[in-house]
Each structure stands twice: as C-alpha cells, then as structure tokens.
Design a protein around this motif. Sequence first.
Motif, PDB file in Angstrom:
ATOM      1  N   LYS A   1      80.252 -26.343 -75.664  1.00  0.00           N
ATOM      2  CA  LYS A   1      80.744 -27.258 -76.700  1.00  0.00           C
ATOM      3  C   LYS A   1      82.125 -26.842 -77.205  1.00  0.00           C
ATOM      4  CE  LYS A   1      76.057 -28.530 -78.079  1.00  0.00           C
ATOM      5  NZ  LYS A   1      74.958 -28.362 -79.058  1.00  0.00           N
ATOM      6  N   ILE A   2      82.341 -25.542 -77.332  1.00  0.00           N
ATOM      7  CA  ILE A   2      83.634 -25.044 -77.785  1.00  0.00           C
ATOM      8  C   ILE A   2      84.716 -25.321 -76.745  1.00  0.00           C
ATOM      9  CG2 ILE A   2      84.956 -22.941 -78.294  1.00  0.00           C
ATOM     10  CD1 ILE A   2      83.253 -23.878 -80.607  1.00  0.00           C
ATOM     11  N   LYS A   3      84.346 -25.304 -75.477  1.00  0.00           N
ATOM     12  CA  LYS A   3      85.317 -25.551 -74.399  1.00  0.00           C
ATOM     13  C   LYS A   3      85.946 -26.940 -74.489  1.00  0.00           C
ATOM     14  CE  LYS A   3      83.707 -22.505 -70.678  1.00  0.00           C
ATOM     15  NZ  LYS A   3      83.120 -22.483 -69.315  1.00  0.00           N
ATOM     16  N   LYS A   4      85.298 -27.832 -75.205  1.00  0.00           N
ATOM     17  CA  LYS A   4      85.818 -29.200 -75.338  1.00  0.00           C
ATOM     18  C   LYS A   4      86.787 -29.326 -76.518  1.00  0.00           C
ATOM     19  CE  LYS A   4      81.540 -31.099 -73.395  1.00  0.00           C
ATOM     20  NZ  LYS A   4      80.336 -31.932 -73.652  1.00  0.00           N
ATOM     21  N   THR A   5      87.063 -28.212 -77.207  1.00  0.00           N
ATOM     22  CA  THR A   5      87.986 -28.216 -78.344  1.00  0.00           C
ATOM     23  C   THR A   5      89.164 -27.285 -78.061  1.00  0.00           C
ATOM     24  OG1 THR A   5      87.099 -26.302 -79.550  1.00  0.00           O
ATOM     25  CG2 THR A   5      85.935 -28.409 -79.801  1.00  0.00           C
ATOM     26  N   LYS A   6      90.127 -27.273 -78.980  1.00  0.00           N
ATOM     27  CA  LYS A   6      91.271 -26.376 -78.841  1.00  0.00           C
ATOM     28  C   LYS A   6      90.870 -24.917 -78.981  1.00  0.00           C
ATOM     29  CE  LYS A   6      94.831 -29.638 -80.314  1.00  0.00           C
ATOM     30  NZ  LYS A   6      95.933 -29.915 -81.263  1.00  0.00           N
ATOM     31  N   LEU A   7      89.671 -24.676 -79.490  1.00  0.00           N
ATOM     32  CA  LEU A   7      89.178 -23.308 -79.628  1.00  0.00           C
ATOM     33  C   LEU A   7      88.731 -22.706 -78.298  1.00  0.00           C
ATOM     34  CD1 LEU A   7      87.124 -23.635 -82.925  1.00  0.00           C
ATOM     35  CD2 LEU A   7      89.219 -22.325 -82.615  1.00  0.00           C
ATOM     36  N   ARG A   8      88.810 -23.482 -77.233  1.00  0.00           N
ATOM     37  CA  ARG A   8      88.378 -22.982 -75.918  1.00  0.00           C
ATOM     38  C   ARG A   8      89.150 -21.723 -75.513  1.00  0.00           C
ATOM     39  NH1 ARG A   8      91.429 -27.468 -75.118  1.00  0.00           N
ATOM     40  NH2 ARG A   8      93.242 -27.329 -73.734  1.00  0.00           N
ATOM     41  N   TYR A   9      90.375 -21.593 -75.992  1.00  0.00           N
ATOM     42  CA  TYR A   9      91.195 -20.440 -75.615  1.00  0.00           C
ATOM     43  C   TYR A   9      90.657 -19.133 -76.200  1.00  0.00           C
ATOM     44  CZ  TYR A   9      94.441 -24.141 -74.334  1.00  0.00           C
ATOM     45  OH  TYR A   9      95.009 -25.258 -73.777  1.00  0.00           O
ATOM     46  N   THR A  10      89.833 -19.234 -77.223  1.00  0.00           N
ATOM     47  CA  THR A  10      89.253 -18.021 -77.802  1.00  0.00           C
ATOM     48  C   THR A  10      88.131 -17.466 -76.940  1.00  0.00           C
ATOM     49  OG1 THR A  10      87.565 -19.163 -79.120  1.00  0.00           O
ATOM     50  CG2 THR A  10      89.733 -18.908 -80.105  1.00  0.00           C
ATOM     51  N   LEU A  11      87.636 -18.261 -76.014  1.00  0.00           N
ATOM     52  CA  LEU A  11      86.481 -17.862 -75.202  1.00  0.00           C
ATOM     53  C   LEU A  11      86.823 -17.709 -73.722  1.00  0.00           C
ATOM     54  CD1 LEU A  11      83.763 -20.182 -76.779  1.00  0.00           C
ATOM     55  CD2 LEU A  11      84.351 -17.843 -77.401  1.00  0.00           C
ATOM     56  N   GLU A  12      88.108 -17.494 -73.426  1.00  0.00           N
ATOM     57  CA  GLU A  12      88.505 -17.321 -72.033  1.00  0.00           C
ATOM     58  C   GLU A  12      89.364 -16.080 -71.884  1.00  0.00           C
ATOM     59  OE1 GLU A  12      90.638 -20.810 -70.991  1.00  0.00           O
ATOM     60  OE2 GLU A  12      88.869 -22.097 -70.839  1.00  0.00           O
ATOM     61  N   ASP A  13      89.204 -15.379 -70.746  1.00  0.00           N
ATOM     62  CA  ASP A  13      90.107 -14.277 -70.463  1.00  0.00           C
ATOM     63  C   ASP A  13      91.330 -14.813 -69.737  1.00  0.00           C
ATOM     64  OD1 ASP A  13      89.429 -14.711 -67.807  1.00  0.00           O
ATOM     65  OD2 ASP A  13      88.130 -12.962 -67.653  1.00  0.00           O
ATOM     66  N   GLU A  14      92.219 -13.943 -69.297  1.00  0.00           N
ATOM     67  CA  GLU A  14      93.476 -14.388 -68.692  1.00  0.00           C
ATOM     68  C   GLU A  14      93.271 -15.135 -67.382  1.00  0.00           C
ATOM     69  OE1 GLU A  14      94.280  -9.983 -66.653  1.00  0.00           O
ATOM     70  OE2 GLU A  14      95.586 -10.756 -68.226  1.00  0.00           O
ATOM     71  N   ASN A  15      92.082 -14.999 -66.790  1.00  0.00           N
ATOM     72  CA  ASN A  15      91.777 -15.697 -65.541  1.00  0.00           C
ATOM     73  C   ASN A  15      90.950 -16.963 -65.755  1.00  0.00           C
ATOM     74  OD1 ASN A  15      93.058 -13.677 -63.894  1.00  0.00           O
ATOM     75  ND2 ASN A  15      91.252 -12.370 -64.236  1.00  0.00           N
ATOM     76  N   GLY A  16      90.720 -17.309 -67.035  1.00  0.00           N
ATOM     77  CA  GLY A  16      89.963 -18.511 -67.333  1.00  0.00           C
ATOM     78  C   GLY A  16      88.463 -18.332 -67.320  1.00  0.00           C
ATOM     79  N   ASN A  17      87.997 -17.076 -67.198  1.00  0.00           N
ATOM     80  CA  ASN A  17      86.556 -16.816 -67.209  1.00  0.00           C
ATOM     81  C   ASN A  17      86.030 -16.830 -68.643  1.00  0.00           C
ATOM     82  OD1 ASN A  17      86.461 -16.288 -64.346  1.00  0.00           O
ATOM     83  ND2 ASN A  17      87.413 -14.307 -64.769  1.00  0.00           N
ATOM     84  N   ALA A  18      84.827 -17.342 -68.812  1.00  0.00           N
ATOM     85  CA  ALA A  18      84.235 -17.447 -70.152  1.00  0.00           C
ATOM     86  C   ALA A  18      83.852 -16.074 -70.684  1.00  0.00           C
ATOM     87  CB  ALA A  18      83.012 -18.355 -70.109  1.00  0.00           C
ATOM     88  N   ILE A  19      84.311 -15.750 -71.875  1.00  0.00           N
ATOM     89  CA  ILE A  19      83.950 -14.503 -72.542  1.00  0.00           C
ATOM     90  C   ILE A  19      83.787 -14.779 -74.025  1.00  0.00           C
ATOM     91  CG2 ILE A  19      85.147 -13.005 -70.893  1.00  0.00           C
ATOM     92  CD1 ILE A  19      87.429 -12.836 -72.946  1.00  0.00           C
ATOM     93  N   VAL A  20      83.185 -13.847 -74.725  1.00  0.00           N
ATOM     94  CA  VAL A  20      83.130 -13.921 -76.186  1.00  0.00           C
ATOM     95  C   VAL A  20      83.704 -12.604 -76.692  1.00  0.00           C
ATOM     96  CG1 VAL A  20      81.691 -14.165 -78.224  1.00  0.00           C
ATOM     97  CG2 VAL A  20      81.096 -15.398 -76.136  1.00  0.00           C
ATOM     98  N   SER A  21      84.985 -12.596 -77.009  1.00  0.00           N
ATOM     99  CA  SER A  21      85.693 -11.376 -77.366  1.00  0.00           C
ATOM    100  C   SER A  21      86.260 -11.471 -78.768  1.00  0.00           C
ATOM    101  CB  SER A  21      86.834 -11.132 -76.361  1.00  0.00           C
ATOM    102  OG  SER A  21      87.759 -10.195 -76.862  1.00  0.00           O
ATOM    103  N   ASN A  22      85.926 -10.495 -79.600  1.00  0.00           N
ATOM    104  CA  ASN A  22      86.463 -10.444 -80.957  1.00  0.00           C
ATOM    105  C   ASN A  22      87.984 -10.371 -80.917  1.00  0.00           C
ATOM    106  OD1 ASN A  22      86.373 -10.062 -83.880  1.00  0.00           O
ATOM    107  ND2 ASN A  22      86.944  -7.966 -83.440  1.00  0.00           N
ATOM    108  N   ARG A  23      88.509  -9.593 -79.971  1.00  0.00           N
ATOM    109  CA  ARG A  23      89.953  -9.473 -79.848  1.00  0.00           C
ATOM    110  C   ARG A  23      90.582 -10.814 -79.466  1.00  0.00           C
ATOM    111  NH1 ARG A  23      93.361  -7.421 -74.857  1.00  0.00           N
ATOM    112  NH2 ARG A  23      92.683  -9.520 -74.321  1.00  0.00           N
ATOM    113  N   ASN A  24      89.996 -11.497 -78.493  1.00  0.00           N
ATOM    114  CA  ASN A  24      90.526 -12.790 -78.059  1.00  0.00           C
ATOM    115  C   ASN A  24      90.562 -13.794 -79.206  1.00  0.00           C
ATOM    116  OD1 ASN A  24      90.824 -12.107 -75.292  1.00  0.00           O
ATOM    117  ND2 ASN A  24      90.242 -14.186 -74.747  1.00  0.00           N
ATOM    118  N   ILE A  25      89.483 -13.819 -79.974  1.00  0.00           N
ATOM    119  CA  ILE A  25      89.373 -14.769 -81.067  1.00  0.00           C
ATOM    120  C   ILE A  25      90.465 -14.499 -82.109  1.00  0.00           C
ATOM    121  CG2 ILE A  25      87.931 -15.414 -83.031  1.00  0.00           C
ATOM    122  CD1 ILE A  25      85.521 -15.152 -81.174  1.00  0.00           C
ATOM    123  N   LYS A  26      90.663 -13.235 -82.465  1.00  0.00           N
ATOM    124  CA  LYS A  26      91.684 -12.900 -83.449  1.00  0.00           C
ATOM    125  C   LYS A  26      93.079 -13.142 -82.888  1.00  0.00           C
ATOM    126  CE  LYS A  26      89.147  -9.646 -86.312  1.00  0.00           C
ATOM    127  NZ  LYS A  26      89.134  -8.310 -86.928  1.00  0.00           N
TER     128      LYS A  26
END
Length: 346
Positions: free
Chosen positions: A262-287
Amino acid sequence: MGNNFHSINAKIGVLRKGILKESDYEKILSFEQRHEIVDYLKNNPLYKYEIPLYEERSMRNRYDTEFMLNKIEADLLGKLKYFLFSDDKKIIEVMLMKYEFKDIKIILRSIVENEKIDLERDTIMYKKSKHIDYDKLVNCETFHQALEILKGTIYKKTIASLTDEDVFRLHFHVEMKLDSLYFLSMKKSIDKLSKSSQNILNDYFSALIDTINLQWIIRAKKYYNLSNEEIYSYSLRFGNYIKGDFLKDLIYSDSIDAIVEKIKKTKLRYTLEDENGNAIVSNRNIKEYVYNRHLKKLKDYDNSISTLLKFIIQLNVQNENLIRIAEANKYQLGKNEVKKYLINIH
C-alpha cells in the motif's frame, strides 16, 4: 518584529560552519578510538564551548556520547530561542520538551533504583525547564510521590498510568504518549504563527509524523501483541499522507507485506526501498527520506523560519550520525560498513 528572521539567520550563519562535510565524515570514520572523535570536534563551533564539560564521561561509552550531544543540542536550541520573538520563540520551547522527557525518565529511574544523581551533570534541562521543578522531583522518596508532582505539569497524561516496572523497562507506550503530546503541542504552537511559517513547519512535521506512524504500525505488527484498535490509539494525527481512512487502512492490514504494498502506491515508497529498488523497512531510509526532502526545499537565509528549520534538521542528522559512529566504534566496524548506518544528506 515577530516576523523578522535576519538576526537569527546571521547567528545560524556562524553556527553552520560547524556542520560536517563529507571530508569531515571521512576523517571521523578513520578514527579507531572514541576519544579521537571528541578531540576532532573540539574546534567545531557547535561543540567547542561545551565539550570540556562532558569530555571525560563522553569517552566511556555510546550512551555518554549521546548524552553529551543531546546536551549540546538542547543548549544550542535554548540560545537560538533568544533570537526569536513572540510566538516564533514558542516553537523552540516545544522542541525542548523532548529533552525534558529524557530527564524525567532519568530522574524516575533513579528514584525507583534508589540511586542518587547529580542534576547538573546527569540531566539536560536542569534550571532551564519551565515545566518541571527538578529539585523537588529528584528529592521524592517514592515513585508515587514523583508521579503526584508530575500530575501537576503538562506531562500529566503521559505519566499518569506509569508503574515502577514501566520505568525500569521504558515501556513503548510511554514513548508513544510523549510523541502524541509533543506533536499536539507543536501543532497548537504552529497554528499561532504567520501563514508562511505555518506552511513551512506543517509541511515538515506532517511528513515526520507520516514516517513515525509508518514505523510504529510496522513495529507494532511485528513485535507487539496489540489489537488494531490499540495500534490506532497510539498513532499520531496530523500526518500528510498517512491520516484518516488511509491510516486506518494500514493499521487494519493483514500483514507487513500488505502495508508495504500500500505504501508503494504513495510518494512514501522511497522510504521502503534500497538503492537497487528492493523492498526494505529501514529506520535510516525513512529518516533520510524526510530529511533530504526538506533540506532540498528549505531556503537559505530567507526572511522566514526556513533557515532555522534547515539548521535544526542538519544538527539533528549530524548528532545522530555521530552517535551511530560512536556505537559502531564499539564493535570495530570498518568505514564502509559504518556508512551503511549513517543518514546521508550530502
């Protein structure tokens, strides 16, 4: 007068010389001992006046380093407050609440564990807080006496249901209640500002609330045996994307994978992807997402609250990175490995 930011912008122009560049991080990451990091910061205008007060203890462990940086951060905010006027000044006062709460937890724990603490040395906001009588609180003989004192402050709802065990474990619900109080207080203060300041601050804090809610919902689903109703009760309002029906939709999702989709369908999708576009849940990425998004938008030396907010974000990121480096130093991680844990704003 209240909307004139030239004075504080000039002060920030001096302080900003202390914001670390990539070359600074490269040097700091090459240090093998924690005290080398502290030595490097001694000539930095953000830290040089305060480091001597905490230097001895700051070299012991990651937590002493964190305390020193939190103390310096709060002191800087306190000084900047005097370059603002009227309701603008109250924004800084609300920001300082989070340091007061750190102090409350330290004092309550000392009472429960029957340990004496030095308020000057061991707390951040002693003699600076407008909300708490630190001397009266630390002299309580029992935990319940302390709670009675706190019930007469703005923290009443946050601590009213605390138990001795909560203080030992710093149970998550205390943090969630504090977040709710913090953002509610911030919203009330922002609503009293000029329209330009409201737009700048609401844009930032609503994005910040989105990321906090996202982390909270995923964390609650993964680690806590809470009902959806309980998760919702701890969620923050006033988000940008994650609010209203969408907030409830995420909370009532069957799995973390469903939330991510569901998040991938919003602008927040970038918070849940690494540099290769793989799905992650990273506190660092989100911040990193929310900080970089606003650092690019906020203007330098504009006659608005923009420059102040930009500096505060830079300072928060820098201090968090220094804390992460101090922690990594303990485990003797290599430079490239440590970089993976840092928030990148360069």
